[in-house]
Structure formats: C-alpha cells, structure tokens
Enzyme design. Structure first.
Site, mmCIF file in Angstrom:
data_model
loop_
_atom_site.group_PDB
_atom_site.id
_atom_site.type_symbol
_atom_site.label_atom_id
_atom_site.label_comp_id
_atom_site.label_asym_id
_atom_site.label_seq_id
_atom_site.Cartn_x
_atom_site.Cartn_y
_atom_site.Cartn_z
ATOM 1 N N HIS A 31 -4.727 -3.474 6.169
ATOM 2 C CA HIS A 31 -4.505 -3.713 4.734
ATOM 3 C C HIS A 31 -5.856 -4.091 4.133
ATOM 4 C CE1 HIS A 31 -2.979 -4.984 0.905
ATOM 5 N NE2 HIS A 31 -3.529 -6.172 1.078
ATOM 6 N N ASP B 3 0.845 -1.201 0.000
ATOM 7 C CA ASP B 3 0.000 0.000 0.000
ATOM 8 C C ASP B 3 0.883 1.254 0.000
ATOM 9 O OD1 ASP B 3 -2.466 -1.624 0.481
ATOM 10 O OD2 ASP B 3 -1.356 -2.096 2.296
HETATM 11 N N1 NAD Z 1 -0.753 -8.073 2.010
HETATM 12 C C1 NAD Z 1 -0.709 -7.789 0.722
HETATM 13 O O1 NAD Z 1 -0.287 -6.676 0.350
HETATM 14 C C2 NAD Z 1 -1.161 -8.774 -0.318
HETATM 15 C C3 NAD Z 1 -1.054 -8.451 -1.682
HETATM 16 C C4 NAD Z 1 -1.437 -9.399 -2.635
HETATM 17 C C5 NAD Z 1 -1.932 -10.620 -2.234
HETATM 18 N N2 NAD Z 1 -2.048 -10.887 -0.903
HETATM 19 C C6 NAD Z 1 -2.537 -12.187 -0.416
HETATM 20 O O2 NAD Z 1 -1.473 -13.140 -0.507
HETATM 21 C C7 NAD Z 1 -2.034 -14.457 -0.521
HETATM 22 C C8 NAD Z 1 -1.358 -15.321 -1.570
HETATM 23 O O3 NAD Z 1 -1.606 -14.805 -2.860
HETATM 24 P P1 NAD Z 1 -1.168 -15.648 -4.148
HETATM 25 O O4 NAD Z 1 -1.506 -14.818 -5.321
HETATM 26 O O5 NAD Z 1 0.217 -16.181 -4.012
HETATM 27 O O6 NAD Z 1 -2.200 -16.859 -4.041
HETATM 28 P P2 NAD Z 1 -2.086 -18.315 -4.693
HETATM 29 O O7 NAD Z 1 -3.450 -18.909 -4.559
HETATM 30 O O8 NAD Z 1 -1.439 -18.260 -6.018
HETATM 31 O O9 NAD Z 1 -1.085 -19.082 -3.720
HETATM 32 C C9 NAD Z 1 -1.398 -19.410 -2.415
HETATM 33 C C10 NAD Z 1 -0.670 -20.698 -2.105
HETATM 34 O O10 NAD Z 1 -0.848 -20.971 -0.724
HETATM 35 C C11 NAD Z 1 -0.981 -22.348 -0.576
HETATM 36 N N3 NAD Z 1 -1.573 -22.633 0.733
HETATM 37 C C12 NAD Z 1 -2.883 -22.581 1.086
HETATM 38 N N4 NAD Z 1 -3.026 -22.947 2.372
HETATM 39 C C13 NAD Z 1 -1.790 -23.213 2.837
HETATM 40 C C14 NAD Z 1 -1.289 -23.657 4.085
HETATM 41 N N5 NAD Z 1 -2.108 -23.925 5.119
HETATM 42 N N6 NAD Z 1 0.038 -23.839 4.228
HETATM 43 C C15 NAD Z 1 0.862 -23.613 3.184
HETATM 44 N N7 NAD Z 1 0.450 -23.209 1.980
HETATM 45 C C16 NAD Z 1 -0.866 -23.011 1.810
HETATM 46 C C17 NAD Z 1 -1.814 -22.797 -1.774
HETATM 47 O O11 NAD Z 1 -1.660 -24.174 -2.050
HETATM 48 C C18 NAD Z 1 -1.238 -21.909 -2.866
HETATM 49 O O12 NAD Z 1 -0.168 -22.554 -3.551
HETATM 50 C C19 NAD Z 1 -3.541 -14.250 -0.706
HETATM 51 O O13 NAD Z 1 -4.142 -14.352 0.579
HETATM 52 C C20 NAD Z 1 -3.645 -12.815 -1.209
HETATM 53 O O14 NAD Z 1 -4.907 -12.244 -0.885
HETATM 54 C C21 NAD Z 1 -1.659 -9.997 0.048
HETATM 55 O O1 LMR Z 2 -5.742 -10.277 -2.806
HETATM 56 C C1 LMR Z 2 -6.418 -9.245 -2.617
HETATM 57 O O2 LMR Z 2 -7.612 -9.261 -2.225
HETATM 58 C C2 LMR Z 2 -5.812 -7.905 -2.853
HETATM 59 C C3 LMR Z 2 -4.464 -7.749 -2.237
HETATM 60 O O3 LMR Z 2 -4.501 -7.730 -0.839
HETATM 61 C C4 LMR Z 2 -3.848 -6.479 -2.753
HETATM 62 O O4 LMR Z 2 -3.769 -5.490 -2.005
HETATM 63 O O5 LMR Z 2 -3.471 -6.473 -3.939
#
Ligand code: NAD
Ligand code: LMR
Length: 337
Positions: A189, A161
C-alpha cells in the site's frame, strides 16, 4: 431484532478521523450485517481519549439497536480482551525531518505491543486488519509479536487502492463499478503498488479489449495504463491530501468495512484485493504481507492461483515486492520482528 451473540471489535486510533468515520458504520450493521450485535472497544493514547469519548457520546445518541456496549481505554490489553476483530488504525504519522527508518521504529513501538496484547487477550477467532501506515509492514510487526495467533489472521488494507482502481476504470470503460470483476492490487500500500487490469472484465467483456477500443489499439491502451491509470491509482492518496488538505478518511473507512465484510461474509462476486501473508505464491517471498487477488472462503482469505503475469506485470510486481522486502529488512534490523 438481532438474536446472535455480540461480536467484539477493537478499534485503535478510534478518536482520530478514520475512527470517527468507521464507528457509526460498524454500529449501523454495515460491516457485519443487520443480524449481528457489536461491542466496540476503543483504544486511544491518553491525548486521544477525549475525542474517543466524544464519539462514544454520539454513538449513544444515534441509538443503534445493534450496539450493545462501548468501552474506551488507553490500555491495549484491556482493549483487545476478547476481541474477535481488531482494526488497527492508530499509527504514528511521518513528522518533519523524520526518515523512513524513524517512522518504522516509531510504528514498531505501537504495533509490537499491540500484537503482543492481541496474542495475550484476543479471542481465538481474532481477525486483524491494519489500516495505519505503513500498513503492510505494521501488520508484519504485529503478527511477529503474536506468536500464538495464526499468521493468516493478520492482514493490511489495500481495498482502498482496489476501490480507487474500480472508480478510475469504470470511467475509462464507461461502465459501472458493480460490473467490473477480476481487478487486482499487488504488493505494498504505497506508490509502488501494482494495480493490474489484465484479467479484468466489465459486464463480462474483457477490460483490455475495451481499453484498446477506447484508446485506439492495444499499444495505446497499454500506454494509458502505464502512464495514467497506474500512477493515478497509486498516487491517489497524495492527490486527496493535496485537494482536500488532509488524507483520505471516509473512503478509507469504507474500504475497511468492505475488507472485513468480505473476509467474514465471503466474496460471491469474485475476487478482491487484500494484503495477506504470502505463502510464496507468484514468487512473493513467504511471510511478507503483500496484496494479492484474494477470495474469502469459509471466513479465510485464499490467494487466487494461476493467473498469468506478462513481463510488464512481473516487473511491476518485483518492484513493489522489493520495497516490501526492504521494509521487512529495516524492521528486522531494528529488532522489531
Ligand atoms: N491503508 C490505507 O488505505 C489508509 C488510507 C488512509 C489513511 N491511512 C492511515 O490510517 C492512519 C490513521 O489515519 P487518520 O486520518 O485516522 O489519522 P488521525 O491522526 O486522525 O487519527 C489517528 C489516531 O490514532 C491515535 N493513536 C496514535 N497512536 C496510537 C496508539 N499507540 N494506540 C491507539 N491510538 C493511537 C491518535 O491519537 C489519533 O487519534 C494513518 O496512519 C494513515 O496514514 C491508511
Ligand atoms: O495517509 C496517507 O499517506 C495516504 C493513505 O495511505 C491513502 O492511501 O490515502
């Protein structure tokens, strides 16, 4: 040639999209620098193991001199064994028909046991950055399940962010992101976050003054902030999902690298934003994991004190903190903390 002892980094959800974008940058030295060898422990659920294994093959093919070892497992205790840094990326996404309470409960089933495994197995200097959403409250759950680990070692990512706000602001003030200081993301967030430019400068000039010049006066600048800048930054995750067809990946991984790099290495260029455990500063209830203006001093985050918040800022902060309190109360009533 690096001569330091390797740092053990556990990445959960390592077979997912952000994991894939993170692993290669960590192994290249982008996170801990060119002198620090790394060991990577990749934690996945059984159905994600193949994808993590594929990434590990590509890590081998990249011949990173700093990468000493890669371990892949679906056992949390094994994954966090000796971990110095834990990046908790894997989380349960919201599925069709899932209420917020269901999402919090499902994530409690992930972050509770992972917190316990960190408590049992990680190194004494463990630092945890939670990326998986809802990141602040997942960090709260993990911390509550790791009673022997100091609370301040649990953080959640709001650096994405912060970086998004830098990007938007640089365009508005016709400056460079590298010249902007004193920006803050407050709170959760989520869409309620408060990106705050009141104390920001660009190349030493006041950002509010520059915005007033650009938009034709302080009132017009404030309107732009409230009606365009804040919603754009807070809604950027959704915008990326709409445009790209899937959520932010490379920028999320990059922000995770920035967060850990600064936590370990310091913030010589002034403060940044991170969600850390509140000590009651700025009226944020003690114990909540909320984003603050932070500096990293001797390897620990410290909240920047005594910034003046006007009525607008206090109102925005109160809204995002109320959401964090609601989430905390929900996970408390589910017995997750
Ligand atoms: N904080 C931020 O700024 C931010 C930004 C973008 C995404 N995110 C979040 O990050 C997370 C991951 O995003 P992504 O695009 O990599 O998703 P993704 O679905 O591509 O990957 C998530 C992975 O986590 C694994 N997983 C699920 N449960 C698990 C567990 N108990 N132990 C270990 N692994 C597990 C899944 O098998 C999958 O491979 C999501 O929750 C998304 O919302 C956060
Ligand atoms: O995965 C989402 O819901 C959004 C993510 O947290 C982001 O800020 O891009």
């Amino acid at each position: 040639m690096a001569s330091n002892a390797p740092v053990t980094i556990t990445i959960t959800g390592a077979g997912g999209q952000i994991g894939y974008a993170l692993l290669f940058r960590i192994a290249s030295g982008a996170m801990l620098g060119p002198e620090t060898p790394v060991r990577l422990n990749l934690l996945e659920i059984p159905q994600g193991l193949k994808s993590a294994e594929g990434a590990a093959l590509e890590l081998q093919d990249s011949a990173f001199p700093l990468l000493t070892h890669v371990e892949i497992t679906d056992d949390a205790n094994a994954a966090f064994e000796g971990a110095n840094i834990a990046l908790l990326v894997g989380a349960r996404p919201r599925g069709p028909g899932m209420e917020r309470g269901d999402l919090l409960a499902a994530n409690g089933g992930i972050f509770g046991p992972q917190g316990a495994a960190i408590n049992a197995a990680a190194a004494d200097d463990i630092r945890v950055a939670v990326v998986g959403n809802p990141a602040n409250t997942n960090a709260l759950i993990a911390a509550a399940n790791a009673p022997d680990v100091p609370r301040d070692r649990f953080t959640a990512l709001t650096r994405l962010d912060h970086n998004r706000a830098l990007g938007q602001l640089a365009v508005a003030v016709e400056g460079s992101v590298g010249d902007i200081r004193g920006l803050t993301i407050w709170g959760n967030h989520s869409a309620t976050q408060f990106p705050d430019v009141e104390h920001a400068t660009v190349a030493g000039d006041s950002v509010p003054a520059r915005l007033a010049e650009r938009f034709g006066g302080p009132d017009a600048a404030r309107r732009w902030l409230a009606d365009e800048f804040i919603p754009r930054v807070a809604g950027r995750g959704a915008e990326i999902i709409e445009v790209r067809g899937s959520s932010s990946v490379a920028s999320a991984a990059s922000a995770t690298i920035d967060h850990v790099r600064d936590w370990v290495g310091g913030t010589p260029d002034g403060w940044t934003s991170a969600a850390i455990v509140s000590d009651g500063s700025y009226g944020v209830p003690e114990g909540l994991i909320s984003s603050f203006p932070v500096e990293s001093v001797d390897g620990s985050w410290r909240i920047v004190r005594d910034l003046e918040l006007d009525a607008f800022a206090r109102g925005r902060l109160a809204t995002t903190v109320a959401e964090l309190e609601d989430e905390r109360d929900a996970v408390r009533s589910l017995g997750l903390i």
